[in-house]
Design a protein around this motif. Structure first.
Motif, PDB file in Angstrom:
ATOM      1  N   ARG A 112       0.823  -1.225   0.000  1.00 35.93           N
ATOM      2  CA  ARG A 112       0.000   0.000   0.000  1.00 35.93           C
ATOM      3  C   ARG A 112       0.861   1.281   0.000  1.00 35.93           C
ATOM      4  O   ARG A 112       0.494   2.274  -0.602  1.00 35.93           O
ATOM      5  CB  ARG A 112      -0.896   0.046   1.252  1.00 35.93           C
ATOM      6  CG  ARG A 112      -1.955  -1.027   1.351  1.00 35.93           C
ATOM      7  CD  ARG A 112      -3.039  -0.848   0.344  1.00 35.93           C
ATOM      8  NE  ARG A 112      -2.935  -1.924  -0.634  1.00 35.93           N
ATOM      9  CZ  ARG A 112      -3.565  -1.953  -1.801  1.00 35.93           C
ATOM     10  NH1 ARG A 112      -4.329  -0.960  -2.164  1.00 35.93           N
ATOM     11  NH2 ARG A 112      -3.415  -2.958  -2.631  1.00 35.93           N
ATOM     12  N   TYR A 142       1.615   3.267  -3.142  1.00 34.36           N
ATOM     13  CA  TYR A 142       0.540   4.132  -3.622  1.00 34.36           C
ATOM     14  C   TYR A 142       0.492   5.435  -2.837  1.00 34.36           C
ATOM     15  O   TYR A 142       0.330   6.520  -3.389  1.00 34.36           O
ATOM     16  CB  TYR A 142      -0.822   3.422  -3.490  1.00 34.36           C
ATOM     17  CG  TYR A 142      -1.035   2.337  -4.508  1.00 34.36           C
ATOM     18  CD1 TYR A 142      -1.302   2.682  -5.837  1.00 34.36           C
ATOM     19  CD2 TYR A 142      -0.986   1.012  -4.142  1.00 34.36           C
ATOM     20  CE1 TYR A 142      -1.510   1.683  -6.775  1.00 34.36           C
ATOM     21  CE2 TYR A 142      -1.182   0.017  -5.078  1.00 34.36           C
ATOM     22  CZ  TYR A 142      -1.450   0.345  -6.385  1.00 34.36           C
ATOM     23  OH  TYR A 142      -1.646  -0.630  -7.313  1.00 34.36           O
ATOM     24  N   GLU A 143       0.680   5.290  -1.494  1.00 41.88           N
ATOM     25  CA  GLU A 143       0.630   6.499  -0.642  1.00 41.88           C
ATOM     26  C   GLU A 143       1.737   7.468  -1.025  1.00 41.88           C
ATOM     27  O   GLU A 143       1.513   8.681  -1.171  1.00 41.88           O
ATOM     28  CB  GLU A 143       0.758   6.090   0.832  1.00 41.88           C
ATOM     29  CG  GLU A 143      -0.542   5.503   1.380  1.00 41.88           C
ATOM     30  CD  GLU A 143      -0.323   4.685   2.646  1.00 41.88           C
ATOM     31  OE1 GLU A 143       0.722   4.858   3.306  1.00 41.88           O
ATOM     32  OE2 GLU A 143      -1.205   3.847   2.939  1.00 41.88           O
ATOM     33  N   GLU A 202       0.896   9.112  -4.253  1.00 45.98           N
ATOM     34  CA  GLU A 202      -0.169  10.096  -4.075  1.00 45.98           C
ATOM     35  C   GLU A 202       0.403  11.401  -3.521  1.00 45.98           C
ATOM     36  O   GLU A 202       0.036  12.494  -3.951  1.00 45.98           O
ATOM     37  CB  GLU A 202      -1.240   9.528  -3.140  1.00 45.98           C
ATOM     38  CG  GLU A 202      -2.645   9.768  -3.649  1.00 45.98           C
ATOM     39  CD  GLU A 202      -3.679   9.021  -2.829  1.00 45.98           C
ATOM     40  OE1 GLU A 202      -3.344   7.971  -2.249  1.00 45.98           O
ATOM     41  OE2 GLU A 202      -4.819   9.509  -2.783  1.00 45.98           O
ATOM     42  N   ARG A 248      -1.119   6.361 -11.269  1.00 44.12           N
ATOM     43  CA  ARG A 248      -0.807   5.310 -10.287  1.00 44.12           C
ATOM     44  C   ARG A 248      -1.038   3.934 -10.899  1.00 44.12           C
ATOM     45  O   ARG A 248      -0.231   3.027 -10.747  1.00 44.12           O
ATOM     46  CB  ARG A 248      -1.690   5.481  -9.041  1.00 44.12           C
ATOM     47  CG  ARG A 248      -1.075   6.412  -8.004  1.00 44.12           C
ATOM     48  CD  ARG A 248      -2.020   6.623  -6.843  1.00 44.12           C
ATOM     49  NE  ARG A 248      -3.022   7.635  -7.179  1.00 44.12           N
ATOM     50  CZ  ARG A 248      -4.255   7.648  -6.707  1.00 44.12           C
ATOM     51  NH1 ARG A 248      -4.674   6.685  -5.914  1.00 44.12           N
ATOM     52  NH2 ARG A 248      -5.095   8.606  -7.042  1.00 44.12           N
ATOM     53  N   ILE A 255       2.361   2.046 -11.414  1.00 41.49           N
ATOM     54  CA  ILE A 255       2.576   1.125 -10.289  1.00 41.49           C
ATOM     55  C   ILE A 255       1.864  -0.214 -10.511  1.00 41.49           C
ATOM     56  O   ILE A 255       2.504  -1.262 -10.584  1.00 41.49           O
ATOM     57  CB  ILE A 255       2.076   1.736  -8.954  1.00 41.49           C
ATOM     58  CG1 ILE A 255       2.799   3.053  -8.690  1.00 41.49           C
ATOM     59  CG2 ILE A 255       2.300   0.751  -7.813  1.00 41.49           C
ATOM     60  CD1 ILE A 255       2.249   3.795  -7.504  1.00 41.49           C
ATOM     61  N   THR A 256       0.532  -0.152 -10.637  1.00 41.54           N
ATOM     62  CA  THR A 256      -0.248  -1.387 -10.687  1.00 41.54           C
ATOM     63  C   THR A 256       0.204  -2.281 -11.838  1.00 41.54           C
ATOM     64  O   THR A 256       0.565  -3.445 -11.625  1.00 41.54           O
ATOM     65  CB  THR A 256      -1.741  -1.065 -10.836  1.00 41.54           C
ATOM     66  OG1 THR A 256      -2.090  -0.054  -9.894  1.00 41.54           O
ATOM     67  CG2 THR A 256      -2.589  -2.298 -10.582  1.00 41.54           C
TER      68      THR A 256
END
Lengths: 299, 409
Positions: free
Chosen positions: A192, A195-196, A199, A208, A212-213
């Motif tokens: 997680r 992502y933070e 962001e 994102r 990332i994904t």
């Protein structure tokens, strides 16, 4: 003394384990495969089915299969069936996996319900879709008519331009849960905090996802696509339940054709030949699968 | 000492068994395979049980097999040496076995039998168990197709008699079509399978053709008519994927005014249909033209690998001797011309079966040919290619003809 201790805790033990697995594989998967390939080069007759030694046919079976008037139609249908099944299963499965990764109230329960399609036997799914897709009194036509998309019923199973799509639609539904499940697992494995951090750096949702994904999921996606291809090439139950490959072979695919040759027309050599051709394609998909999982271990 | 006594005991015991054996010979076990007896008692399971009970020297092991597995399972069993003694097969599948010596030649046994008389059988069913002039089995039951029609809808449309020619069939279908009420003029089965061939082959035969000669002018014309009926919505497009049972279901529920189907539907129709209906002979190509119809039904055969041919033949004799029960108890038509069908008390049912018995005189077997399934595929592929407009009827039938020639020659 030495071989025994090596068998217990040395490299010998490892070899014995691998050997047992290999032997098992060879007996269960290897022998039928060899038999099948052998049969495709022989003249097979219904009464020499259980014999190993039969007259040699060379490439005659392959030439005969290629010369069948429906060969190219079946090849085209197989491609359509595999490509669009995977496309549908994967994109919808990915969308659902992303959606349920949001973890809202009831997300887990609803996600669990999706598994219903996965545990149902293909023949049952085929029978249900056969009702849904029926031309005159089918549910799908009633819905499409109700919301004003069509005026007259679509004959999903009987119209040669639609029949292959009726099987594709049913197969997408059947494989959706499997795709969603595997992709959900892949999504859950991404930490997680990445992502933070992104962001905080001001990356929007699309950035994102894209930076990332997708890269973090590469090996999962590769595995899902390869397994999907193998599973779709194995999909057989929907065909007898929905269209029987008709009308006029417009929904016939290689795996059903191979079965038809062997068990409807009793031409076992041609049936074996088609399945060997299929096997070569599955082999490529397997190589992709193995490569993508190897990548996973290293990464 | 103890050991000695034990072994003495064992000797006595074994001797006793040996004695028992010689006094009461082991009953012979016959394996019988058929498709009857899944959800309700059928011919093969009922008769097998009766024959087992009335004979102390014969035990019957009956095995039910689904229709689709019957031929495969029998082939595999034969190839691995585990074949049943008696098997009943769909009539077009019989030649596959008899032509290759998998069935026992029972010509002489029939000639010497006091019970089975070859002259009693209808010609079509008898042809299906005949190969090279020899008998390899006996017919079990028979059936055929005709046209069911909804008398109420006919009256409403102002048509006073059922169609006699296919042109009339198409005209009537047009008049009877009523999309407002979801009523099609007619329904039949043109499915990609044996049922498609079953319903289309009679047309080829009426036009002077046969399974060896399928591209006749009459067949081409007929495919054009059927295509027109589908394209104009007088017949549902789904006839291309519906089997006969489902297709006739739309007739029973009042959604089709005519249905081409067989006598196996009569009992269901008596129960389901809440309208007045009747049956008429399959139409002809022109007025007074040649008649033809499809021949359905199963055959009994003894497999050539049996170790007990005498007992197996006795079983066949018993099965044949019970043929007069087929219609009353099971709703099947006996394959014999010497058996009269007794009135059931239901007028509609009796009228219907009378038409089917008439129609049976025109029924012709599919084949017999060992490669029947391939011939059949060529025929239904052509039918479907023409009805969907992928090929012209002429081209489709020419292609089928070319395929069939490589098989029969």
């Amino acid at each position: 003394m030495k071989p025994l201790s090596s068998l217990r805790d040395g490299i010998g033990f490892d070899l014995a384990l691998v050997g047992a697995a290999l032997l098992f594989l060879f007996l269960l998967a290897g022998l039928p495969l060899v038999y099948n390939v052998l049969m495709s080069f022989q003249q097979v007759d219904m009464f020499t089915l259980n014999a190993l030694i039969r007259p040699f046919a060379g490439f005659q079976n392959y030439i005969d299969v290629y010369r069948q008037p429906e060969f190219w139609l079946v090849a085209k249908n197989t491609f359509i069936f595999v490509f669009f099944s995977i496309l549908g299963q994967f994109t919808l499965g990915f969308a659902l996996a992303l959606f349920f990764a949001k973890d809202f109230a009831g997300a887990r329960v609803i996600r669990g319900l999706f598994l219903v399609s996965w545990v149902m036997p293909g023949l049952v799914v085929g029978a249900i879709w056969s009702w849904i897709l029926a031309g005159d009194f089918g549910v799908l036509n009633a819905i499409l008519k109700g919301i004003g998309i069509i005026d007259s019923p679509m004959f999903w199973k009987s119209d040669p331009s639609l029949s292959i799509w009726s099987v594709v639609i049913a197969n997408i539904w059947l494989g959706l849960a499997f795709n969603m499940l595997l992709l959900s697992v892949g999504l859950a494995a991404i930490p997680r905090d990445i992502y933070e951090a992104a962001e905080l750096d001001g990356a929007n949702a699309w950035e994102r996802f894209y930076t990332i994904t997708l890269p973090m999921m590469r090996s999962t996606i590769g595995a899902v696509l390869a397994l999907g291809t193998i599973g779709t090439l194995q999909q057989f139950d929907l065909f007898p339940a929905l269209t029987e490959g008709g009308p006029a072979n417009s929904s016939n695919v290689a795996q059903f054709w191979s079965w038809q040759m062997s068990f409807k027309l009793y031409d076992f050599a041609k049936g074996a030949t088609i399945s060997v051709m299929l096997f070569v394609i599955v082999l490529f998909a397997s190589i992709i699968y193995v490569r993508s999982t190897r990548h996973e271990v290293r990464g | 000492m103890k050991n000695f006594r034990l072994s003495l005991l064992a000797c006595v015991a074994l001797g006793g068994i040996g004695f028992a054996n010689s006094a009461f010979a082991d009953p012979v076990t016959l394996k019988v395979w058929s498709i009857d007896g899944d959800d309700r008692p059928g011919i093969a399971d009922t008769f097998s049980k009766e024959f087992d009970e009335m004979n102390d020297d014969i035990t019957i092991e009956y095995r039910y097999l689904p229709f689709d597995d019957l031929v495969n399972e029998t082939l595999r069993a034969y190839a691995t040496g585990n074949a049943p003694d008696i098997v009943s097969l769909d009539n077009p599948d019989f030649a596959l076995f008899s032509s290759r010596g998998a069935m026992l030649d029972i010509t002489d046994r029939i000639a010497n039998s006091d019970i089975i008389n070859a002259d009693n059988f209808f010609e079509g069913p008898l042809n299906s168990v005949t190969w090279d002039g020899k008998y390899y089995g006996i017919p079990k039951y028979t059936d055929t197709i005709a046209v069911f029609y909804n008398k109420d809808l006919f009256e409403k449309a102002g048509i006073d008699h059922p169609p006699q020619t296919w042109a009339e069939f198409a005209e009537d279908a047009e008049k009877l079509t009523d999309p407002e009420n979801n009523v099609y003029g007619a329904t039949f089965s043109a499915r990609a399978g044996e049922e498609g061939t079953f319903q289309f082959l009679p047309i080829i035969q009426m036009s002077g053709g046969s399974f060896k000669n399928v591209n006749t002018d009459g067949a081409v014309e007929m495919l054009e008519t059927w295509k027109k009926m589908i394209d104009n919505g007088w017949v549902s497009k789904d006839v291309l994927s519906l089997g006969q049972w489902d297709s006739t279901g739309t007739f029973n529920s009042g959604n089709a005014a005519m249905a081409v189907s067989g006598n196996w539907e009569i009992d269901r129709m008596v129960e389901d249909a809440d309208f007045d209906w009747g049956v008429t002979l399959l139409p002809t190509l022109e007025e007074g033209g040649d008649r033809s119809s499809a021949l359905g039904g199963f055959d009994w055969g003894i497999m050539s690998t049996t170790k007990h041919p005498d007992e197996a033949f006795r079983a066949l004799e018993y099965f044949d001797s019970q043929a007069d029960r087929l219609y009353d108890e099971f709703g099947y038509v006996a394959p014999r011309s010497d058996i009269e069908i007794k009135p059931s008390g239901n007028a509609k049912k009796d009228e219907a079966i009378a038409v089917f018995l008439d129609q049976l005189q025109y029924a012709q077997p599919r084949g017999p040919h060992p490669d029947w399934q391939k011939i059949s595929k060529a025929i239904y592929d052509a039918e479907q290619a023409a009805l969907t407009g992928q090929m012209s009827p002429r081209d489709a039938l020419d292609q089928a003809q070319a395929t069939i020639e490589t098989i029969v020659n």
